[in-house]
Design a protein around this motif. Structure first.
Motif, mmCIF file in Angstrom:
data_model
loop_
_atom_site.group_PDB
_atom_site.id
_atom_site.type_symbol
_atom_site.label_atom_id
_atom_site.label_comp_id
_atom_site.label_asym_id
_atom_site.label_seq_id
_atom_site.Cartn_x
_atom_site.Cartn_y
_atom_site.Cartn_z
ATOM 1 N N GLU B 31 -7.207 20.665 10.712
ATOM 2 C CA GLU B 31 -6.637 19.374 11.161
ATOM 3 C C GLU B 31 -7.478 18.215 10.642
ATOM 4 O OE1 GLU B 31 -6.391 19.270 15.425
ATOM 5 O OE2 GLU B 31 -5.058 21.010 15.424
ATOM 6 N N ARG B 32 -8.790 18.371 10.795
ATOM 7 C CA ARG B 32 -9.695 17.287 10.390
ATOM 8 C C ARG B 32 -9.626 17.040 8.889
ATOM 9 N NH1 ARG B 32 -15.513 16.525 13.181
ATOM 10 N NH2 ARG B 32 -14.229 16.236 15.005
ATOM 11 N N GLU B 33 -9.533 18.120 8.142
ATOM 12 C CA GLU B 33 -9.461 17.965 6.674
ATOM 13 C C GLU B 33 -8.163 17.287 6.275
ATOM 14 O OE1 GLU B 33 -10.529 21.439 4.407
ATOM 15 O OE2 GLU B 33 -12.559 20.595 4.470
ATOM 16 N N THR B 34 -7.051 17.701 6.949
ATOM 17 C CA THR B 34 -5.757 17.068 6.654
ATOM 18 C C THR B 34 -5.809 15.590 6.994
ATOM 19 O OG1 THR B 34 -4.820 19.156 7.397
ATOM 20 C CG2 THR B 34 -3.254 17.390 6.982
ATOM 21 N N GLU B 35 -6.381 15.280 8.174
ATOM 22 C CA GLU B 35 -6.492 13.867 8.600
ATOM 23 C C GLU B 35 -7.338 13.060 7.622
ATOM 24 O OE1 GLU B 35 -8.057 13.585 12.562
ATOM 25 O OE2 GLU B 35 -6.312 14.606 13.375
ATOM 26 N N SER B 36 -8.470 13.642 7.205
ATOM 27 C CA SER B 36 -9.358 12.869 6.325
ATOM 28 C C SER B 36 -8.711 12.645 4.963
ATOM 29 C CB SER B 36 -10.723 13.529 6.188
ATOM 30 O OG SER B 36 -10.616 14.697 5.430
ATOM 31 N N LYS B 37 -7.908 13.667 4.498
ATOM 32 C CA LYS B 37 -7.209 13.470 3.227
ATOM 33 C C LYS B 37 -6.166 12.367 3.365
ATOM 34 C CE LYS B 37 -7.750 18.009 1.202
ATOM 35 N NZ LYS B 37 -7.199 19.366 1.204
ATOM 36 N N ALA B 38 -5.417 12.419 4.511
ATOM 37 C CA ALA B 38 -4.371 11.405 4.732
ATOM 38 C C ALA B 38 -4.984 10.017 4.836
ATOM 39 C CB ALA B 38 -3.591 11.742 5.998
ATOM 40 N N SER B 39 -6.107 9.923 5.567
ATOM 41 C CA SER B 39 -6.710 8.586 5.736
ATOM 42 C C SER B 39 -7.294 8.091 4.412
ATOM 43 C CB SER B 39 -7.744 8.586 6.848
ATOM 44 O OG SER B 39 -8.979 8.997 6.363
ATOM 45 N N ALA B 40 -7.800 9.030 3.577
ATOM 46 C CA ALA B 40 -8.314 8.615 2.261
ATOM 47 C C ALA B 40 -7.170 8.094 1.393
ATOM 48 C CB ALA B 40 -8.987 9.796 1.585
ATOM 49 N N ARG B 41 -6.008 8.791 1.478
ATOM 50 C CA ARG B 41 -4.827 8.343 0.706
ATOM 51 C C ARG B 41 -4.397 6.959 1.167
ATOM 52 N NH1 ARG B 41 -2.685 13.530 0.700
ATOM 53 N NH2 ARG B 41 -1.568 13.117 2.621
ATOM 54 N N GLU B 42 -4.366 6.830 2.535
ATOM 55 C CA GLU B 42 -3.925 5.552 3.124
ATOM 56 C C GLU B 42 -4.861 4.421 2.703
ATOM 57 O OE1 GLU B 42 -3.496 3.801 7.555
ATOM 58 O OE2 GLU B 42 -3.167 5.950 7.323
ATOM 59 N N LYS B 43 -6.173 4.724 2.717
ATOM 60 C CA LYS B 43 -7.172 3.720 2.350
ATOM 61 C C LYS B 43 -6.990 3.289 0.900
ATOM 62 C CE LYS B 43 -11.265 4.078 4.975
ATOM 63 N NZ LYS B 43 -12.492 4.820 5.175
ATOM 64 N N ARG B 44 -6.748 4.312 0.034
ATOM 65 C CA ARG B 44 -6.551 3.992 -1.388
ATOM 66 C C ARG B 44 -5.341 3.096 -1.561
ATOM 67 N NH1 ARG B 44 -8.080 9.248 -2.673
ATOM 68 N NH2 ARG B 44 -5.924 9.931 -2.717
ATOM 69 N N GLY B 45 -4.247 3.471 -0.825
ATOM 70 C CA GLY B 45 -3.004 2.697 -0.893
ATOM 71 C C GLY B 45 -3.208 1.289 -0.410
ATOM 72 N N ARG B 46 -3.968 1.180 0.682
ATOM 73 C CA ARG B 46 -4.208 -0.141 1.264
ATOM 74 C C ARG B 46 -5.025 -1.009 0.316
ATOM 75 N NH1 ARG B 46 -6.941 0.432 6.765
ATOM 76 N NH2 ARG B 46 -5.367 1.985 7.143
ATOM 77 N N ARG B 47 -5.949 -0.385 -0.378
ATOM 78 C CA ARG B 47 -6.824 -1.161 -1.257
ATOM 79 C C ARG B 47 -6.064 -1.815 -2.394
ATOM 80 N NH1 ARG B 47 -12.206 2.498 -1.505
ATOM 81 N NH2 ARG B 47 -12.945 1.887 0.509
ATOM 82 N N VAL B 48 -4.920 -1.209 -2.778
ATOM 83 C CA VAL B 48 -4.137 -1.779 -3.871
ATOM 84 C C VAL B 48 -3.564 -3.124 -3.454
ATOM 85 C CG1 VAL B 48 -2.097 -1.418 -5.314
ATOM 86 C CG2 VAL B 48 -3.610 0.489 -4.807
ATOM 87 N N PHE B 49 -3.113 -3.173 -2.182
ATOM 88 C CA PHE B 49 -2.396 -4.375 -1.741
ATOM 89 C C PHE B 49 -3.241 -5.350 -0.927
ATOM 90 C CE2 PHE B 49 0.793 -1.005 -2.158
ATOM 91 C CZ PHE B 49 1.565 -1.584 -3.154
ATOM 92 N N TRP B 50 -4.259 -4.839 -0.271
ATOM 93 C CA TRP B 50 -5.021 -5.697 0.635
ATOM 94 C C TRP B 50 -6.437 -5.868 0.140
ATOM 95 C CZ3 TRP B 50 -2.084 -7.970 4.191
ATOM 96 C CH2 TRP B 50 -0.864 -7.343 4.489
#
Lengths: 188, 137
Positions: B31-50
């Protein structure tokens, strides 16, 4: 299995787990879960909290696998992290115990207990000791550690550990005698 | 009832949390690995726009305020300088106008004098009954 062989196997499991082998990590957890869980269980006297702490310790281990060099280092690391997580949690906890020990099934032990009443009273009395004394007793009698090892784990001087141990046993005897005296009085 | 150290060892014997414990740890790990991967993806995505980090926001705001103040002061100074130049040019132009006006009046006076002189000369040369009269325009 001889100790040396077991240690080699554990070191091999460590290397495999560090490379991402989940089965090897599961093997490590399975071999050390009783130690980690028991430290937390005896210290916190709460099964669900003890299980949470033990799980957190193993999750932390997974993140630090590359820093562990040998089987003995692994045991030392797990003991140290378990002890400090328990102390941290006990300090943070506002409600001392959410569920009483009496209301829950006893976790599995390897041998039958000699005197169930005495054992239960001993654990209850241990729970009434101050936190540091309790941890010293757990490390001495659950983990069979010497004063020097306890001192290293708790970052205390060896002489302080020895005096704490002595005082804790005295307190335990006195409190237990009082408790069993009350029990006798209640029965007769 | 006294107790021995062995009793204490027995009471504090290691307890196994049960066979399901390892499975639960592995589940939490996944669960933790899945969450950390998802949050890393989200962070990368956010960095493009914000904005990537707001850690330096106070320093950035101070620097921006300072730059605005300095820019404003420089802008005001250059505006003042420009205004001064405009006023000086205006004064210069007025002076030149006055000078030109004076020169034009002087030229007209000289012309008038000359014409009067010529008229007097012509009138003196003409018979007395024939006179050229000076007329105003």
């Amino acid at each position: 299995m001889p100790d040396g062989q077991q240690e080699d196997l554990m070191t091999a499991s460590l290397e495999q787990a560090a490379q991402g082998d989940a089965a090897a990590f599961a093997q490590i957890v399975s071999s050390h879960q009783a130690m980690v869980f028991s430290i937390a269980w005896h210290y916190l006297q709460d099964r669900s909290l003890a299980e949470d702490v033990a799980q957190e310790v193993f999750l932390e281990l997974y993140q630090n696998l590359t820093a562990i060099q040998s089987a003995s280092h692994l045991t030392y690391w797990l003991r140290r992290v378990s002890v400090h997580r328990c102390i941290d949690l006990a300090r943070r906890r506002t409600h001392r115990r959410e569920q009483a020990m009496d209301g829950l099934p006893e976790p599995a032990t390897q041998n039958a207990i000699a005197d169930p009443v005495l054992m239960a009273r001993l654990r209850e009395t241990l729970d009434a000791l101050p936190e540091k004394q309790r941890m010293v007793i757990i490390l001495r009698y659950q983990e069979d550690l010497g004063p020097a090892e306890i001192a290293e784990l708790l970052r205390m001087p060896v002489n302080t550990v020895k005096s704490t141990l002595h005082r804790s046993l005295d307190d335990l005897r006195r409190k237990l005698a009082r408790k069993l005296g009350d029990l006798r009085y209640a029965i007769f | 009832m006294p107790f021995s150290e062995d009793d204490l060892r027995q009471a504090l014997k290691r307890k196994d949390p049960g066979p399901e414990f390892t499975r639960r740890v592995m589940e939490r790990l996944n669960e933790r690995e899945t969450e950390s991967k998802a949050s890393a993806r989200e962070k990368r995505g956010r960095r493009v726009f914000w904005l990537p980090q707001m850690r330096f926001a106070p320093a950035l705001a101070c620097a921006l305020a300072l730059a605005l103040a300095v820019g404003g002061w420089i802008g005001y100074q250059s505006y003042q300088e420009h205004e001064q130049q405009v006023r000086t040019a205006e004064r210069q132009r007025k002076l030149e106008e006055q000078l030109a006006k004076r020169e034009a009046i002087l030229a007209l006076r000289i012309t008038s004098e000359k014409l009067n002189h010529v008229l007097r000369k012509v009138n003196s040369a003409l018979p007395p009954d024939v006179k050229i009269r000076r007329e105003r325009l």
